[in-house]
Write a protein that holds these residues in place. Structure first.
Motif, mmCIF file in Angstrom:
data_model
loop_
_atom_site.group_PDB
_atom_site.id
_atom_site.type_symbol
_atom_site.label_atom_id
_atom_site.label_comp_id
_atom_site.label_asym_id
_atom_site.label_seq_id
_atom_site.Cartn_x
_atom_site.Cartn_y
_atom_site.Cartn_z
ATOM 1 N N GLU A 123 -52.253 101.050 114.936
ATOM 2 C CA GLU A 123 -52.566 101.728 113.672
ATOM 3 C C GLU A 123 -53.353 103.009 113.923
ATOM 4 O O GLU A 123 -53.143 104.020 113.244
ATOM 5 N N ILE A 124 -54.237 102.977 114.910
ATOM 6 C CA ILE A 124 -54.985 104.182 115.273
ATOM 7 C C ILE A 124 -54.032 105.258 115.805
ATOM 8 O O ILE A 124 -54.127 106.426 115.425
ATOM 9 N N ARG A 125 -53.078 104.842 116.644
ATOM 10 C CA ARG A 125 -52.087 105.798 117.185
ATOM 11 C C ARG A 125 -51.212 106.351 116.071
ATOM 12 O O ARG A 125 -50.909 107.545 116.048
ATOM 13 N N ALA A 126 -50.787 105.493 115.155
ATOM 14 C CA ALA A 126 -49.895 105.929 114.077
ATOM 15 C C ALA A 126 -50.552 107.013 113.225
ATOM 16 O O ALA A 126 -49.886 107.914 112.728
ATOM 17 N N ARG B 148 -46.203 105.577 108.261
ATOM 18 C CA ARG B 148 -46.135 105.476 109.718
ATOM 19 C C ARG B 148 -46.609 104.133 110.258
ATOM 20 O O ARG B 148 -46.375 103.811 111.415
ATOM 21 N N CYS B 149 -47.330 103.359 109.438
ATOM 22 C CA CYS B 149 -47.703 101.999 109.805
ATOM 23 C C CYS B 149 -47.712 101.166 108.526
ATOM 24 O O CYS B 149 -47.672 101.720 107.424
ATOM 25 N N PRO B 150 -47.771 99.850 108.615
ATOM 26 C CA PRO B 150 -47.668 99.001 107.414
ATOM 27 C C PRO B 150 -48.883 99.016 106.495
ATOM 28 O O PRO B 150 -48.828 98.433 105.408
ATOM 29 N N LEU B 151 -49.974 99.660 106.876
ATOM 30 C CA LEU B 151 -51.192 99.586 106.070
ATOM 31 C C LEU B 151 -51.032 100.192 104.678
ATOM 32 O O LEU B 151 -51.755 99.830 103.746
ATOM 33 N N TRP B 152 -50.092 101.112 104.510
ATOM 34 C CA TRP B 152 -49.902 101.747 103.203
ATOM 35 C C TRP B 152 -49.513 100.736 102.131
ATOM 36 O O TRP B 152 -49.814 100.931 100.938
ATOM 37 N N HIS B 153 -48.872 99.653 102.562
ATOM 38 C CA HIS B 153 -48.265 98.726 101.605
ATOM 39 C C HIS B 153 -49.295 98.077 100.676
ATOM 40 O O HIS B 153 -49.060 97.931 99.471
ATOM 41 N N ALA C 211 -60.404 107.918 111.176
ATOM 42 C CA ALA C 211 -59.345 107.789 112.180
ATOM 43 C C ALA C 211 -58.083 107.225 111.551
ATOM 44 O O ALA C 211 -56.963 107.624 111.890
ATOM 45 N N VAL C 212 -58.251 106.288 110.628
ATOM 46 C CA VAL C 212 -57.138 105.645 109.921
ATOM 47 C C VAL C 212 -57.285 105.952 108.437
ATOM 48 O O VAL C 212 -58.378 105.859 107.884
ATOM 49 N N LYS C 213 -56.197 106.324 107.792
ATOM 50 C CA LYS C 213 -56.263 106.845 106.422
ATOM 51 C C LYS C 213 -55.990 105.814 105.327
ATOM 52 O O LYS C 213 -56.083 106.138 104.143
ATOM 53 N N HIS C 214 -55.620 104.596 105.698
ATOM 54 C CA HIS C 214 -55.414 103.537 104.703
ATOM 55 C C HIS C 214 -56.387 102.390 104.956
ATOM 56 O O HIS C 214 -56.733 102.100 106.102
ATOM 57 N N PHE C 215 -56.802 101.739 103.893
ATOM 58 C CA PHE C 215 -57.756 100.628 103.952
ATOM 59 C C PHE C 215 -57.057 99.370 104.473
ATOM 60 O O PHE C 215 -56.095 98.892 103.881
ATOM 61 N N LYS C 216 -57.565 98.844 105.587
ATOM 62 C CA LYS C 216 -57.063 97.580 106.125
ATOM 63 C C LYS C 216 -58.050 96.483 105.749
ATOM 64 O O LYS C 216 -59.242 96.588 106.041
ATOM 65 N N PHE C 217 -57.545 95.449 105.103
ATOM 66 C CA PHE C 217 -58.450 94.420 104.610
ATOM 67 C C PHE C 217 -57.795 93.044 104.591
ATOM 68 O O PHE C 217 -56.581 92.904 104.728
ATOM 69 N N GLU C 218 -58.654 92.047 104.411
ATOM 70 C CA GLU C 218 -58.209 90.669 104.265
ATOM 71 C C GLU C 218 -58.681 90.164 102.902
ATOM 72 O O GLU C 218 -59.885 90.184 102.623
#
Length: 221
Positions: free
Chosen positions: A130-133, A42-47, A108-115
């Motif tokens: 991402e929170i909405r997704a 549902r958002c790009p964070l899964w990638h 709130a968000v199920k995938h790790f967002k990182f740099e």
């Protein structure tokens, strides 16, 4: 200890249309929802994340604790609240005499967002999109666990639960009632404690977090 503001109730109107428009389909069980979330796109964070980190706990819980997102260790383990902040959370939960086995914990968000920074992966705050997704997954968890109370650990969790950005410093220690009747208690995320450099200040903030969780326990009585 906080003053009587622990029992203060603020009514907030949420945009429930996002659960209908953006949320996943209804699932009969948490396990069914967890399995479906494994392939969420549902958002790009899964990638770049290792895996979906869904919530964990009993099928029916009196309280649901909601954090921001999985951290580096949670991403690798596939479980919420198992990193450094999770250890602080477990310790303070135990001191507040709240049984960890009887609460549901999620993010709130199920995938790790990182740099990426060399070999390290540095946490990045999820944005509103991402929170909405991910909002439908959180609402599914809340619907299935049917808690008496949800605890927002930090600003991202509060935004996800209340449908709008709020100031944790203003709402901390207060109970906010959503239009669907769910009560939301607002406090800080335990990672906030870890980021305090001065040891005396860190211990003072830890004591304040303990007072918050003791207030949660009273609300569940």
């Amino acid at each position: 200890m906080h003053p009587a503001s622990h029992s203060h109730v603020i009514h907030t109107r949420r945009n429930t249309s996002r659960e209908v428009d953006d949320g996943p389909a209804n699932f009969p069980t948490l396990e069914a929802a967890r399995e479906a979330a494994r392939t969420c796109r549902r958002c790009p964070l899964w990638h770049d994340a290792t895996q979906t980190v869904f919530g964990e706990g009993p099928d029916h819980a009196a309280v649901v604790f909601v954090g921001e997102q999985p951290g580096d260790q949670e991403d690798l383990a596939g479980k919420p609240f198992v990193g450094p902040a999770g250890r602080v959370f477990d310790e303070v939960l135990d001191e507040a005499e709240i049984d960890r086995a009887k609460v549901y914990v999620t993010n709130a968000v199920k995938h790790f967002k990182f740099e990426p920074r060399g070999k390290r992966r540095l946490h990045k705050k999820p944005n509103a999109g991402e929170i909405r997704a991910c909002g439908g997954w959180l609402e599914t968890e809340l619907s299935l666990t049917a808690p008496k109370l949800a605890v927002a650990l930090g600003a991202t969790a509060a935004q996800a639960l209340l449908g709008k950005a709020v100031a944790v410093t203003k709402l901390r220690g207060r109970t906010v009632e959503r239009e669907d009747g769910l009560r939301v208690f607002v406090t800080v995320h335990p990672s906030f404690i870890l980021r305090i450099p001065d040891e005396a200040d860190k211990q003072a903030e830890r004591a304040r977090f303990l007072a918050d969780l003791q207030a949660v326990k009273r609300l569940l009585a």
